[in-house]
Scaffold this active site. Structure first.
Site, PDB file in Angstrom:
ATOM      1  N   TRP A 358       0.834  -1.213   0.000  1.00  0.00           N
ATOM      2  CA  TRP A 358       0.000   0.000   0.000  1.00  0.00           C
ATOM      3  C   TRP A 358       0.863   1.255   0.000  1.00  0.00           C
ATOM      4  CZ3 TRP A 358      -1.413   3.365   4.420  1.00  0.00           C
ATOM      5  CH2 TRP A 358      -0.648   3.132   5.559  1.00  0.00           C
ATOM      6  N   GLU A 489       1.355  -1.708  12.726  1.00  0.00           N
ATOM      7  CA  GLU A 489       1.421  -3.173  12.746  1.00  0.00           C
ATOM      8  C   GLU A 489       1.896  -3.724  14.091  1.00  0.00           C
ATOM      9  OE1 GLU A 489       3.866  -3.388   9.274  1.00  0.00           O
ATOM     10  OE2 GLU A 489       2.274  -4.258   8.052  1.00  0.00           O
ATOM     11  N   GLN A 602       3.975   3.011  13.575  1.00  0.00           N
ATOM     12  CA  GLN A 602       3.866   4.104  12.621  1.00  0.00           C
ATOM     13  C   GLN A 602       2.496   4.745  12.761  1.00  0.00           C
ATOM     14  OE1 GLN A 602       3.700   1.327   8.954  1.00  0.00           O
ATOM     15  NE2 GLN A 602       2.790   3.216   8.217  1.00  0.00           N
TER      16      GLN A 602
END
Lengths: 765, 765
Positions: A358, A489, A602
Site C-alpha cells: 500500500w 502493525e 507508525q
C-alpha cells in the site's frame, strides 16, 4: 545509527574501508534504471561481508508458504525477489594472488562515491597485496537510463611497484543463491553458458515461474594505451562464461578494462530472442567509448532532475538526503511499464517479497503526480485496475462475495503473496489507500473521466468489501469492524481500528459520489458498468446505513480518537522513558510484549488525520498529535514523514525538522540498523512529502494548488519544482519570502498562505 | 464423519478393503507400548494411500523455524515427531508379481481387527493377483507391553491355486521420509546396515539431535510345518537389511513367517551398546513361539485393564469407544519414564510436533490419577518440575524477570518448540493448567508434602509470571491482561480473556496458600526454598493487590462472563444456523473470518467452570452454558468432554450423551475428518472424564470421593474401577441403583448423591 557517509550536495561518499560498513554502502550506492539494478558490490573477488545482488524488475520466485499450522486461505506462495546473474565480475590475479581488499596487506586509500547527478558509481583504492604488489584501482560503473538493458563498467588497474604477470578475468555468472533461501536452494536452472568470440553469454530460467534471463558481455582491454585484441582465453565453467586476459605489466603500467553487459528477460522478449538481443546490445555498446555511453546516461538523468530536483541551501545534510531519496525512487520506478511497481527495497536488496504494497498508493503516488508526467501516476493506478479480478478472487477466498474485492497486501501479479494471517487477512486498510489514490489522482490531475473509465469499478468492488466486512453490533447498535490490523502493525487483530473504520466509511461515501458522477456525466458508460458490475441500486442503501451508523472509538475526556477499542487499558508511557537498550523494540522485545505495549510503530490515527486533514479542526489535530506522537517509536520507515507533515502544520518546527532528518537520512545514517538489507525505497517518497507538504505546506484547496511554507530555521532557502496539471512551477522559499514561478503552462491561480495569486502563462518551454 | 468401523465390545474391526479408509484404519489400529509405536501399515508392498509410520518415544528433529517475518523471541525450532525405521516390512513376490492389494485382480475377502483386550492387530485377506495366483494372507502383530523394545509379527501365506516359486523378503529399512518434510528432506543419517547370519541390523542417527536408533531382526520361516533353515539370502541394499527366502509352493501350501524386531535407542543406552542390545532382544525372542511372546504381552495388558476398564451395558458403540480411548492412552504413556509425556498423536501419526501440551495437565492427569499408581501422575508433574529452569529461561526471552516462568506451549525437553506468536507467546493459560495440576494431584492423593518437595517452586515461578503479565489500567482502575489467546484458539490476541484472568488470580491465591502451608508445616524446607527462589515476602503483597483488583469481563444483563472484552460486539448466531457446507469452519473459512465470528473452538469460559465448579452457583452454570454451548463448534477434540460433563451436571441428558459420543468416537467415526493423520490421544482422556465425572458424577468434596450418577437412558449399566489413594473401588451403576465396592484398601467414607457412605476395609488383594 551511523555517521560515516560524507555530506555532499550531489554525492554519497564513503572514505576508508570498514568491513562492517560494506553491506550498508553496498545498499546505499546501488544503481538502477527501473528495469534492473545492482548493489554496489565489488567487481573483483571479495571475501568480506557482502550481500551480492543483481535484480531484474518483475522477476520473482514463488516460494512455498510454510507456516507452523496452515490456515485456510493462505496464499500458495511468498514471492521472493530473486538475485539474478552476476554481470559485474572482474577478477584480478597478480602473480597468483587475487585482489581482495579483505585480504590485502595494506590499504593506502579507499573511496567510493555515487554521483547522483550522473547516476555514476566510482571507486578508487590503493592497496598492497600480501605478495607486496601495490595496485591502484579506479573503477566506474552505471546501469544505463538511456538503454535500460545495458550495464557498463570501466575498471582501471595501475601498478605502483609490481613487475610481472597479471590475469584479468571478466565473467558472467548465474550460479546465484539468494541470501534468504532456507536451504541454500538455487532458484535458477542454467540454460546456456557460452564463451565464444561471438557469444559470451549465459542464460537461466527461474524455477516454477520460468522467467528467463539472458546476459551477454563484451570486454575491451587496454594496456598502457594499447588495445589488446584477440589474446583472450574464453572458457566456460559450469554456470560461468569467462574471458581471461593474461598480461605482463611493469611498475607504472595501467590496465584498463571496459565491460559491457546486456541483460534481457522474457518479461520483454520471446525466450528464443533473448540471446540475439543481449548480444546485440553489447556489440552495439562496444562501438562506443565508456564516456560516450555515460554521456547518454547522464543526459537521461539530467531530464529527470529537471523535473524533480529540490534545492536546500544552508544544510548539506538535508540537501544530500533529499536528492538521495529522489534518486533512488527514480532508479526503482520510472513509470514506463504498467506491469511494474515500486518494491519496498527496489533493486537494493532481497528483503520483503513482492513489489507492491500500500506504500505505492499512500506515499509514492503524490511524488510521481508532482514530479513526472500524469501518465506515470496513472500507470500506477491502472496497475491495480488490471488486477481487480484477482482482488475479487482474493476476497472470495476469504469468504466475500458479489464482486467484493480485497487487494493483496503484497503482490507481484495481483495474487496475494504474503502469509501472515494478521497481515494478509487483516491489514485490510490497504483497500482504503487504493481508493484514496483514485481520489488523490483525480483531485490533483482533474481527470474525472478516470472514474468512468477505470476508477468506479475499483471503488464499487472495494465498497462491497467494506459493507460485507463490518457487522452490526446489537450491543452498541452501531456497525463495528472486528479483527483488523491497522497501519500500526504493532497491534494485531484489534477491534474497531479507528483509521480502518474511518477510511472504510470514507470509501463508501466517495463511491456513492463517484456513482452519481458517472451516472450523470457518463451515462452510457454508467449503464455498461452497471451491467458489468452486476450492480444493484439497493447496494448503496446499505452503504448509507453504514455511513450513518459506524462506530468510531474515542475518548471524550482526552478529546482523542482511540486507535482501537480499549486502547486506554494499556500502560501508557512516552517513548522517551524507554531505556535506549530496548530500542528498536522490534529487535529487542518479543512480539506479545510489543503488542500489549502502548508503543506505536507508525502513524495510525494520525495517518487518518494526514489523509483527511480538512475533516478535523486544529484542536483535534493538536490533541491527537500530542497524545500519539510521544508513544510512537517510528520503527516503520513510513512513520516520520507523516508526523513531520503534521508537526509542520502545527507549527512544531523542531519536531518537524527532527522527523524530516529521520525520514530523509533513514538509510544514509542507518537509523533502524537495517540498511545492509537494502534501502527503504517506498518511504523515500515520504521524505519528498515531508518537504513539499511539510515545509512547503503544499495542499490542494478546492482544486487550487496551495502553499503555506514553514522553513526550518537551519535552512536558508528551499526551492523545488512541481508539476501540476498543465503547469510546471518552481517554488523558491526563503525566510519570510516565497516566490513561485510558472516555468511552463497556462496562467494559473494558486494560493500562498491562504491568499490567491495569479501566475501568468508561460509557454516558453 | 464416517461409519465403517464394526461395533464390538473389545475389538475395532474393518471389513472390506476401501482405499479411502486405509489411512484412517492405519491410525485407528496403531499399536504402541509407551516406548515405541507402529501404525497399522501393511507388512507387504502397498501402492495405495498410506502414511507409513514407526515412532520411538522422545525422538524428534528440531526443524528450523520458518516464518514470513521473523518475530523476536521465536524458538529456534519446531519439534518434528520423526518417523523411524520400518521394521514390519515383509514383501511377497509370486512368480515375479508383488503382493500389493492396491494392484490385485480381485479381493475375495479382507478384514482387519484390533483386539484391545490382547493388544493384537490381525489381518486376513484372500486375493487373486494379476497373474491369477490366489493367496490367503493371515497376519498378526503386536508391540510388546512385556518387553517394550520388541515387536513381533506372524505372517501366513496360503496358496489357494498357485504352484510355483514364491519369494519372501523380510527387511528393516531406514530410508524414511516424514510426510511433513518440506523438501522431502531425510532426517536420518544411516550409520550401519548389516545383513549377516548373526546380525541383521540397521542403525541411524537423527540429524542435529543425534538420537541413535538401532533395529535388529530375526525371521523364522515354516513351509507346510517344515522349518526352513539356512536357505535365506542376506543382502544389504543402501539403508535396507534384507533376508530373502526363495521357496516353491503348491496349491494348499502354507508359508508362515515369524518376524522378531528389537528396537533400541540412545535414549536408553550408550550408542555403542545399541547393536548388541538389539540383537540380543531378537535372539532371545526367537527362542519362543509367537504364541508364547503374545501371551506375555497379553498378560501385561490384562494387568492394565484390571485397573482401568469401564463396562457399559446396552450400548456397544459407547462400550467400544471408551475401551478404544483407554487402550490408546495406555499404548501412548505408561508412566514408567519421567522424560516422556503424552504426545497429542501418540504413536499414531506425525502431526503436531512435540510431545507435551497443556492437554497433559488439563485432561490426562485425572485419568492417570484414577487408573494407575500414584507414581504415574506424579511423574507427569515432576516432568514439569524438572523443566522449571527452562520455563524461566523461556519467560526471560519474552522479557520477564526475577524467576518468572512461562512453560512452553509445546515441548520435547522443556524448550518451546512451537512458532506461532499468537500461540507461543500468548496462549499463556497453559501456565494455569500446570499449577492446577499440582492442586489436583494433591487434593486427589492427599500428598501435601509434594508442595514442599516440588510444587511450591513451580507455583511461585508461575505466580511471578502472572504478576508481571497483568498491567494496571488507569482507565478501569483495575488490573487487566492484554493480548492473550485463551483455550478457544479461534480468538487470538484478545484482551481480558475471562478464563486466563480467572486462572491467573486463582494461581496467585493458591500459591499464597501453598507458601503459608509450607512455611508452617515444612519450615526447614521453606527456608531453603526462600533462598533458592530468592523470594521476598513483599511479593505476595502485589499478588494480593492483583487478586483484589482483577478485572473480569461480564455482562450483567445476560448474567454471563464474557469470554473476552467486547465479545458481544460479534454477530451472534447459533452453530445450528450454520450451513453444513461451512463445517468444520477451520477447513472452510479463512482465519480472519473464524476470528471475528462468534464461533468457539473449544470450551473457554466453560473450561473455567469445569475447573472451578464450586466457585459458581447452578444459575451461573446454566446461563453460561446456555450462552456458550450453542455457539461452540467443538473443532478441538478437547471440547466435547468438558461440555458433556457440564451437561450431565445440569441434567441435560441428551446433550451429555451427544457430547460423550462425539468425544468417545471422535476418531472411530472420523468426526473432524482428520483421523488419517493420527488419533487424538490426549483428548481420549476427555472421554474418560466424560464418563467418570459426567455420567458417574465423580467429584472430590472436602477430600471425599463423591459420586452423583446420571446414566444415559441408552445404557443399562455402567461399571468402572477407580483408584483413590489407598483404595481401589468398583462402581456399578444401574438405573436408579449404584453399588460401590471397595476392592482393596482400608475403610473409606465416600459420598453418593450427597449422602455419606462407609465402605468397609478390604485387604484381600
Amino acid at each position: 545509527m551511523k555517521d560515516y557517509i560524507i555530506k555532499n550536495e550531489w554525492k554519497i561518499i564513503e572514505e576508508g574501508y570498514v568491513p562492517e560498513h560494506n553491506q550498508i554502502t553496498e545498499s546505499l550506492l546501488s544503481l538502477g534504471n527501473g528495469k534492473m539494478g545492482q548493489r554496489a558490490n565489488f567487481e573483483e573477488t571479495y571475501s568480506g561481508p557482502t550481500l551480492q545482488g543483481s535484480y531484474i524488475a518483475g522477476v520473482y520466485y514463488p516460494d512455498k508458504t510454510r507456516v507452523g499450522w496452515w490456515k485456510n486461505g493462505y496464499p500458495e506462495y511468498f514471492a521472493k525477489v530473486l538475485n539474478s546473474c552476476n554481470w559485474i565480475g572482474i577478477n584480478v590475479i597478480v602473480d597468483g594472488e587475487s585482489l581482495d581488499i579483505a585480504k590485502v596487506k595494506e590499504i593506502h586509500s579507499f573511496r567510493r562515491e555515487l554521483d547522483m547527478k550522473k547516476g555514476l558509481l566510482s571507486r578508487s583504492m590503493d592497496v598492497t597485496l600480501r605478495n607486496d604488489a601495490r595496485l591502484e584501482i579506479n573503477s566506474q560503473r552505471f546501469v544505463s537510463m538511456h538503454n535500460d538493458e545495458l550495464g557498463v563498467i570501466n575498471f582501471n588497474i595501475r601498478s605502483i611497484n609490481y613487475n610481472g604477470p597479471i590475469t584479468v578475468e571478466s565473467y558472467l555468472d548465474f550460479d546465484i543463491v539468494n541470501q534468504d533461501s532456507n536451504y541454500d536452494e538455487n532458484f535458477w536452472n542454467i540454460e546456456k553458458t557460452e564463451a565464444e568470440n561471438n557469444s559470451k553469454y549465459v542464460q537461466a530460467a527461474t524455477k516454477k515461474t520460468n522467467f528467463i534471463v539472458g546476459a551477454a558481455m563484451e570486454n575491451r582491454i587496454i594496456l598502457d594505451d594499447k588495445s589488446i585484441t584477440n589474446s583472450s582465453i574464453l572458457t566456460v565453467h559450469s554456470s560461468k562464461s569467462i574471458e581471461t586476459f593474461n598480461l605482463n605489466i611493469n611498475e607504472g603500467s595501467k590496465v584498463s578494462i571496459s565491460k559491457f553487459a546486456g541483460i534481457t528477460s522474457s518479461m520483454n522478449y520471446n525466450a528464443t530472442e533473448l540471446k540475439a538481443n543481449s548480444l546485440q546490445i553489447v556489440k552495439k555498446a562496444a562501438n562506443y567509448t565508456f564516456e560516450e555511453l555515460l554521456s547518454n546516461h547522464t543526459r537521461a538523468w539530467s531530464d529527470i532532475w529537471e523535473m524533480c530536483d529540490i534545492k536546500i541551501e544552508g544544510d548539506v545534510s538535508a540537501q544530500q538526503a533529499i536528492r538521495f531519496n529522489i534518486f533512488q525512487l527514480y532508479q526503482t520506478y520510472t513509470g514506463q511499464d504498467d506491469r511494474l511497481n515500486i518494491g519496498p527495497k527496489g533493486f537494493t536488496g532481497e528483503k520483503y517479497g513482492g513489489s507492491t504494497y500500500w506504500d505505492t498508493e499512500a506515499y509514492c503516488l503524490p511524488f510521481y503526480l508532482s514530479t513526472a508526467d500524469e501518465e506515470v501516476a496513472k500507470n500506477l493506478l491502472i496497475y491495480r485496475y488490471k488486477q481487480l479480478d484477482k482482488a475479487i478472487e482474493n476476497a472470495e477466498k476469504l469468504g466475500f462475495s458479489c464482486g467484493a474485492a480485497l487487494y493483496p497486501m503484497v503482490t507481484m501479479t495481483g495474487e496475494e503473496c504474503h502469509n501472515e494471517w494478521e497481515i494478509t487477512f487483516e491489514e485490510i486498510h490497504r483497500n482504503g489507500a487504493i481508493a484514496y489514490a483514485i481520489f488523490d489522482y483525480i483531485r490533483y490531475t482533474g481527470d474525472k473521466s478516470y472514474l468512468a473509465e477505470y476508477g468506479l469499478e475499483v471503488l464499487v468492488a472495494i465498497s462491497r468489501f467494506w459493507s460485507q466486512r463490518v457487522n452490526w453490533s446489537s450491543k452498541r447498535e452501531q456497525y463495528v469492524m472486528l479483527g483488523v490490523t491497522g497501519p500500526n502493525e504493532y497491534e494485531n487483530n484489534v477491534n474497531n481500528n479507528w483509521y480502518t473504520n474511518y477510511i472504510a466509511t470514507w470509501c463508501l461515501k466517495y463511491t456513492i459520489e463517484a456513482l452519481e458522477f458517472v451516472e450523470k456525466e457518463h451515462s452510457d458508460q454508467f449503464n455498461k458498468l452497471i451491467e458489468k458490475m452486476d450492480y444493484a441500486s439497493g447496494e448503496t442503501k446499505k452503504w448509507k446505513h453504514i455511513i450513518d451508523n459506524m462506530y468510531y472509538p474515542n475518548d471524550e475526556e482526552l478529546g482523542i480518537y482511540l486507535q482501537q477499542d480499549n486502547f486506554l487499558d494499556k500502560e501508557l508511557m512516552p517513548v522517551s522513558d524507554l531505556d535506549e537498550k530496548h530500542r528498536p523494540i522490534n529487535q529487542n522485545w518479543s512480539w506479545d510484549r510489543i503488542l500489549r505495549s502502548c508503543f506505536i510503530k507508525q502513524a495510525d490515527v494520525l495517518q487518518g488525520f494526514y489523509f483527511f486533514e480538512d475533516h478535523f479542526d486544529e484542536e483535534q489535530h493538536k490533541k491527537n498529535y500530542e497524545f500519539y506522537e510521544p508513544i510512537t517509536v517510528h520503527e516503520s520507515s513510513l512513520s516520520p514523514c507523516v508526523h513531520g507533515i503534521l508537526a509542520s502544520k502545527l507549527g512544531m518546527e523542531d519536531k518537524a525538522y527532527e522527523m524530516y532528518l529521520r525520514t530523509a537520512r533513514l538509510d544514509l545514517d542507518d537509523y533502524n540498523n537495517d540498511t545492509e538489507d537494502g534501502c527503504h525505497i517506498t518511504s523515500m517518497a515520504g521524505t519528498w512529502l515531508a518537504i513539499i507538504k511539510g515545509f512547503g505546506g503544499q495542499r490542494l484547496i478546492e482544486g487550487k494548488l496551495s502553499f503555506s511554507p514553514n522553513l526550518p530555521s537551519q535552512w536558508n532557502s528551499l526551492s523545488f519544482k512541481i508539476k501540476f496539471r498543465k503547469n510546471l512551477l518552481e517554488v523558491n522559499i526563503e525566510k519570510g519570502k516565497t516566490e513561485i514561478v510558472n516555468l511552463t503552462g497556462p496562467a494559473l491561480e494558486i494560493l500562498l498562505d491562504g491568499s490567491k495569486i495569479n501566475l501568468p502563462a508561460n509557454n516558453n518551454t
